[in-house]
Motif scaffolding. Structure first.
Motif, PDB file in Angstrom:
ATOM      1  N   UNK A 132      -6.079  -2.173  -3.608  1.00 33.49           N
ATOM      2  CA  UNK A 132      -6.288  -3.537  -2.831  1.00 33.49           C
ATOM      3  C   UNK A 132      -7.083  -4.350  -3.732  1.00 33.49           C
ATOM      4  N   UNK A 133      -6.338  -5.610  -3.884  1.00 34.64           N
ATOM      5  CA  UNK A 133      -6.832  -7.306  -4.492  1.00 34.64           C
ATOM      6  C   UNK A 133      -7.357  -8.001  -3.871  1.00 34.64           C
ATOM      7  N   UNK A 134      -8.879  -8.595  -3.545  1.00 36.16           N
ATOM      8  CA  UNK A 134      -9.226  -8.945  -3.256  1.00 36.16           C
ATOM      9  C   UNK A 134      -9.595 -10.010  -3.367  1.00 36.16           C
ATOM     10  N   UNK A 135      -9.350 -11.046  -4.093  1.00 43.59           N
ATOM     11  CA  UNK A 135      -8.773 -12.467  -5.122  1.00 43.59           C
ATOM     12  C   UNK A 135      -7.580 -11.998  -5.122  1.00 43.59           C
ATOM     13  N   UNK A 136      -6.702 -12.038  -4.630  1.00 40.45           N
ATOM     14  CA  UNK A 136      -5.108 -12.035  -4.816  1.00 40.45           C
ATOM     15  C   UNK A 136      -4.174 -12.828  -4.430  1.00 40.45           C
ATOM     16  N   UNK A 137      -5.171 -14.287  -4.870  1.00 41.08           N
ATOM     17  CA  UNK A 137      -3.927 -15.413  -5.067  1.00 41.08           C
ATOM     18  C   UNK A 137      -2.220 -15.393  -4.196  1.00 41.08           C
ATOM     19  N   UNK A 175      -7.130 -13.447   0.126  1.00 42.45           N
ATOM     20  CA  UNK A 175      -7.632 -14.003  -0.528  1.00 42.45           C
ATOM     21  C   UNK A 175      -8.736 -15.388   0.711  1.00 42.45           C
ATOM     22  N   UNK A 176      -9.669 -15.631  -0.041  1.00 44.48           N
ATOM     23  CA  UNK A 176     -10.366 -17.028   1.189  1.00 44.48           C
ATOM     24  C   UNK A 176      -9.107 -17.528   1.158  1.00 44.48           C
ATOM     25  N   UNK A 211      -1.072 -17.132   2.351  1.00 42.87           N
ATOM     26  CA  UNK A 211       0.694 -17.781   2.975  1.00 42.87           C
ATOM     27  C   UNK A 211       1.680 -17.539   1.719  1.00 42.87           C
ATOM     28  N   UNK A 212       1.474 -17.564   0.807  1.00 45.56           N
ATOM     29  CA  UNK A 212       2.459 -17.849  -0.697  1.00 45.56           C
ATOM     30  C   UNK A 212       2.360 -16.159  -0.541  1.00 45.56           C
ATOM     31  N   UNK A 213       1.643 -15.272  -0.656  1.00 40.68           N
ATOM     32  CA  UNK A 213       1.367 -13.660  -1.540  1.00 40.68           C
ATOM     33  C   UNK A 213       2.358 -13.059  -0.036  1.00 40.68           C
ATOM     34  N   UNK A 214       2.014 -13.824   1.165  1.00 40.89           N
ATOM     35  CA  UNK A 214       2.655 -13.286   2.138  1.00 40.89           C
ATOM     36  C   UNK A 214       4.048 -12.807   2.448  1.00 40.89           C
ATOM     37  N   UNK A 215       4.814 -14.469   1.032  1.00 45.35           N
ATOM     38  CA  UNK A 215       6.167 -14.140   1.233  1.00 45.35           C
ATOM     39  C   UNK A 215       6.715 -13.852   0.363  1.00 45.35           C
ATOM     40  N   UNK A 216       5.790 -13.600  -0.682  1.00 40.81           N
ATOM     41  CA  UNK A 216       6.077 -12.720  -1.446  1.00 40.81           C
ATOM     42  C   UNK A 216       5.825 -11.100  -1.686  1.00 40.81           C
ATOM     43  N   UNK A 217       5.922 -10.758  -0.198  1.00 35.37           N
ATOM     44  CA  UNK A 217       5.619  -8.989  -0.194  1.00 35.37           C
ATOM     45  C   UNK A 217       5.411  -8.797   1.125  1.00 35.37           C
ATOM     46  N   UNK A 218       7.190  -9.277   1.612  1.00 38.56           N
ATOM     47  CA  UNK A 218       7.291  -9.292   3.305  1.00 38.56           C
ATOM     48  C   UNK A 218       9.396  -9.359   3.053  1.00 38.56           C
ATOM     49  N   UNK A 219       9.556  -8.702   4.279  1.00 38.50           N
ATOM     50  CA  UNK A 219      10.920  -8.028   4.096  1.00 38.50           C
ATOM     51  C   UNK A 219      11.133  -9.629   4.500  1.00 38.50           C
ATOM     52  N   UNK A 220      12.773  -9.860   4.691  1.00 39.73           N
ATOM     53  CA  UNK A 220      13.072 -11.052   5.195  1.00 39.73           C
ATOM     54  C   UNK A 220      14.640 -10.831   4.781  1.00 39.73           C
ATOM     55  N   UNK A 280      -8.370 -10.353  -9.988  1.00 38.54           N
ATOM     56  CA  UNK A 280      -8.728 -10.926 -10.735  1.00 38.54           C
ATOM     57  C   UNK A 280      -9.411 -12.446 -10.656  1.00 38.54           C
ATOM     58  N   UNK A 281     -11.057 -12.397 -10.630  1.00 37.18           N
ATOM     59  CA  UNK A 281     -11.905 -12.891 -10.007  1.00 37.18           C
ATOM     60  C   UNK A 281     -11.614 -14.717 -10.090  1.00 37.18           C
TER      61      UNK A 281
END
Length: 844
Positions: free
Chosen positions: A110-115, A152-153, A159-168, A460-461
């Motif tokens: 888990x990363x709760x401040x994921x950036x 992340x809040x 949105x950036x994290x999603x695209x770093x972490x999705x198959x496409x 990384x808060x």
């Protein structure tokens, strides 16, 4: 999990979770890619955990790790890291080292401040054998993907994290991006077209420099700051700017900005904006770069763009939904007339950006569309008026980091060229394999995550008032039509009425949630960057208040990629890596069973010693383990009991005697019986002398610690100690009434027949310590009876007094006296802060 459509019914299930973004359901659904990514709290987290996780079973749990103490050196030029910018980002290869140490393939992290989601990228890349071997991991059996939950809040961050972490389908994305570029060239090339001087040829503009216009205070005439401040021909800043009209010396801060009326079709309103004029054009022709002043054709194109309607949607939201005074980053000097998002753009670039977004939104494949928007958002930081041009560098240098500063010289870059360059950068990343689960919500409320299901947490808060993310992200989020709900944003921010105490409370709530969801016996790693002791102590207390036990604190040298254990945890001026663990269920049972019995202290100590590193070798030397020292073991034991509302069963003297009786001591450090052999073997192999600790003397506590270490070596007379002591006492805390050396020696040590001071025998030390405590309590009693603010005092007397009042459950007296102390004294001392905060909650 299979791809599905997020519905309003799904959203209703999570609508009341803290951090739910400011957006319509329509905008959230459009942006989301369920089940792996939602632009709101993710309703599918539990399903993800059920499918991928392993339930916690107390019986038979054999998990055991020491804190990760190896050096971490990873650059920031990896293609994946560089594909998209953000205010702060940890290189994913650095995070991989922690994942490979603390977890096994298939674990849930888990990363709760994921950036931007680098923890998720690291979890997926743990399956890549060459990368794992390249960062030094040699256990091939431990190589394999981990499953990451990223929250992340900020909708921009997730949105950036999603695209770093999705198959496409990367080839489908490339084709779609090139199709968008072709249409952009056809419809927008003309706005970046310029005449080549001395010929009939046309060239493409690379960028245009715009200069703010000012009013001369001497002659009241309008002038371009470029003309006043830049040496023409040489393009360097003048020593003294002068008015081009009257020659008067100028100071920019004393000049009034020239204003002009601007019309915005989207909001249908006129507004007064700071007036700017184009002063320089950089263009590309016949394979070479050239520069020129704007001519009549360039000015005509600019006027044509100003007069036209853009025709497609672009964001025109009021900044932070509050009008002109929109946050801590608002400045009267350089935000004149800036009230809406579109005011940050030249109309030319706004037109091209809006046209590009409109083309992207017509795509039918949701994941391709998402990556196209990611591609577009990756150039936002260079697309607006924040982009600075510096004559002395002869180039544009980007925005001033961590601000919304609008410079006097603005570089308007060709958007199409930016997109072409960024497409090449993204394509070097290649195909991303696998999915992390991404959720847009506050770390203060993780109710959609079950208890005791997470195997490891890396965070990384936010750090104090360094960066105000909701303000910095507002412009980018306006393009997503989804904004940060900053009610629970953990920062120090005047506009949000958040000081250090509010910041600490929000961090505490976040770490309480981390504690709840983490499996017992597992680890939390916190990377933290701040130069203010009060902020460091806030996060340290937030971690401990949640129930975690800090086992290792290391300072990080970013230049060399090396870490060094922090020997004194009340003062920090560097980046930190904090290792903390959630105690086992067994310890909780023991604490409930014994409560104020001293066995609770020794049960805690045994588990804590099990969790501490045994040997840390660096450069053929053994590094001291500060956490194994008596005074830090005592501090951790006290903190754990106080945080759990349990009376502290032992005073310092009895605890130190117990350490000597129960555990083995080497080089001032304590070990369990099954640990000491490993330490001794390492010492023998390296043929080392005793390991020495470094301790900065800043107050009475550290002065006593320094004297103990000095006199443990051999007895010394006052005359020998005094010059050495003066060398160490260089920077005493501001409010510390540091006793004279003679007083410190008299209260804490004994003299032999030769007048040499030595460390008392532990069997007799108790009486001396009790006499010292009585003396300190008498002094503390004087503080209690006095009136008004305390301006000078002995911090050791305050610590002893607070501890005494705590045992008597006199919480009100702790609060009352704390309010008479300087705020910095409480905020910068973790022990005093702990007693004060817990007491405040008891009397509140």
């Amino acid at each position: 999990m299979e791809q599905r459509k997020l519905t309003s019914a799904d959203i209703d299930r999570v609508r009341d979770i803290e951090g739910f973004p400011i957006a319509t359901d329509e905008a959230i659904i459009e942006l989301s890619d369920a089940p792996y990514y939602t632009a709101c709290p993710n309703p599918f987290i539990e399903e993800f955990i059920t499918e991928n996780g392993t339930p916690y079973e107390e019986v038979g749990d054999t998990y055991q790790r020491e804190p990760f103490t190896a050096d971490v050196s990873e650059g920031k030029h990896d293609p994946l890291y560089m594909a998209h910018s953000y205010h702060t980002k940890v290189p994913y290869k650095a995070i991989m080292r922690y994942l490979l140490h603390y977890t096994k393939p298939g674990d849930i992290v888990l990363d709760g401040f994921c950036g931007t989601g680098m923890t998720g990228a690291a979890a997926l890349m743990c399956a890549d054998l060459p990368t794992c071997l390249g960062i030094g991991e040699t256990d091939v059996n431990n190589i394999g993907a981990r499953h990451a939950i990223l929250t992340d809040l900020s909708p921009e961050a997730t949105f950036i994290a999603k695209n770093y972490n999705s198959e496409v389908d990367i080839s489908a994305f490339e084709q779609a991006a090139n199709d968008v570029l072709r249409v952009l060239h056809d419809s927008c090339d003309w706005v970046y077209s310029t005449d080549v001087p001395g010929s009939n040829a046309k060239a493409t503009i690379n960028y245009t420099i715009w200069s703010e216009q000012y009013i001369c205070p001497a002659c009241s005439r309008e002038f371009s700051y470029w003309d006043a401040a830049v040496e023409q021909g040489e393009e360097k800043m003048k020593q003294k700017p002068r008015c081009p009209h009257c020659g008067a010396d100028l100071k920019k801060g004393e000049c009034e900005k020239a204003l002009e009326s601007q019309y915005d079709e989207q909001s249908d309103e006129h507004s007064l904006q700071a007036k700017v004029s184009p002063v320089r054009i950089s263009y590309h022709y016949a394979g070479k770069l050239y520069a020129k002043e704007p001519d009549t054709s360039d000015l005509a194109i600019i006027q044509k763009i100003r007069d036209m309607n853009i025709g497609v949607w672009y964001p025109s939201d009021l900044m932070m939904h509050k009008g002109k005074q929109w946050g801590d980053y608002w400045r009267a000097g350089y935000h004149v007339g800036i009230t809406r998002v579109n005011h940050f753009y030249t109309k030319r670039n706004l037109f091209v950006l809006a046209t590009c977004r409109d083309l992207i939104m017509r795509q039918s494949d949701k994941r391709v569309k998402s990556l196209l928007l990611f591609w577009l958002s990756s150039i936002y930081s260079r697309s607006h008026k924040l982009n600075r041009y510096m004559p002395s560098h002869h180039r544009h240098v980007g925005p001033l980091s961590g601000t919304l500063y609008i410079p006097a010289f603005q570089a308007e870059i060709n958007i199409i060229s930016l997109l072409e360059d960024k497409l090449k950068s993204i394509m070097t990343v290649g195909q991303i394999l696998g999915h992390s689960l991404v959720s847009t919500q506050s770390a203060t409320d993780l109710r959609n995550v079950p208890s005791s299901c997470i195997d490891y947490i890396f965070v990384d808060p936010p750090f104090g008032d360094n960066l105000h993310y909701s303000e910095l992200n507002f412009i980018q989020e306006s393009w997503l039509r989804c904004f940060t709900n900053n009610a629970t944003e953990a920062i120090v921010n005047v506009s949000q009425d958040k000081g250090i105490s509010e910041y600490q409370e929000l961090l505490s709530k976040s770490f309480c949630e981390y504690y709840r969801v983490l499996k017992p016996g597992r680890w939390l790693t916190v990377e933290f960057h701040n130069s203010k002791n009060a902020i460091w102590n806030s996060i340290q207390e937030a971690i401990q208040r949640a129930g975690f036990v800090i086992a290792d604190v290391r300072t990080l040298d970013k230049q060399k990629g090396t870490t060094k254990q922090l020997s004194y945890t009340m003062a920090v001026k560097q980046d930190l890596v904090i290792s903390a663990y959630k105690p086992s269920m067994e310890l909780s049972v023991i604490l409930d069973q014994y409560e104020s019995n001293e066995e609770s202290a020794w049960a805690f100590t045994r588990q804590h010693l099990e969790k501490l590193p045994i040997v840390v070798q660096r450069n053929n030397m053994i590094e001291p383990i500060s956490e194994r020292q008596a005074f830090l073991l005592f501090d951790r034991m006290v903190a754990y009991h106080v945080m759990h509302g349990i009376p502290v069963p032992l005073d310092a003297t009895d605890y130190y005697q117990g350490l000597d009786a129960r555990y083995l001591k080497r080089d001032g450090m304590y070990f369990l019986a099954d640990q000491v052999n490993e330490y001794d073997t390492a010492r023998i192999k390296l043929n080392l002398e005793s390991v020495e600790f470094a301790l900065h003397v800043t107050n009475e506590k550290t002065a006593i610690g320094w004297l103990y270490r000095l006199l443990e070596e051999e007895p010394r007379t006052y005359s020998v100690i005094q010059p050495m002591f003066m060398q160490e006492v260089k920077s005493v805390d501001r409010y510390e009434a540091m006793p004279e050396l003679a007083v410190l020696l008299e209260e804490n040590f004994l003299q032999d027949e030769k007048g040499r001071w030595y460390v008392p025998d532990t069997k007799k030390e108790g009486d001396i310590a009790k006499l010292r405590e009585k003396s300190l309590l008498r002094e503390f009693d004087g503080y209690l009876k006095s009136k008004g603010k305390l301006k000078l005092f002995r911090s050791e007397a305050i610590r002893v007094g607070f501890s005494h009042l705590w045992k008597e459950k006199n919480y009100q007296a702790i609060v009352d006296l704390a309010n008479r102390l300087p705020a910095a004294t409480i905020q910068e001392d973790p022990n005093l802060l702990m007693y004060y905060d817990i007491s405040l909650s008891r009397v509140g």
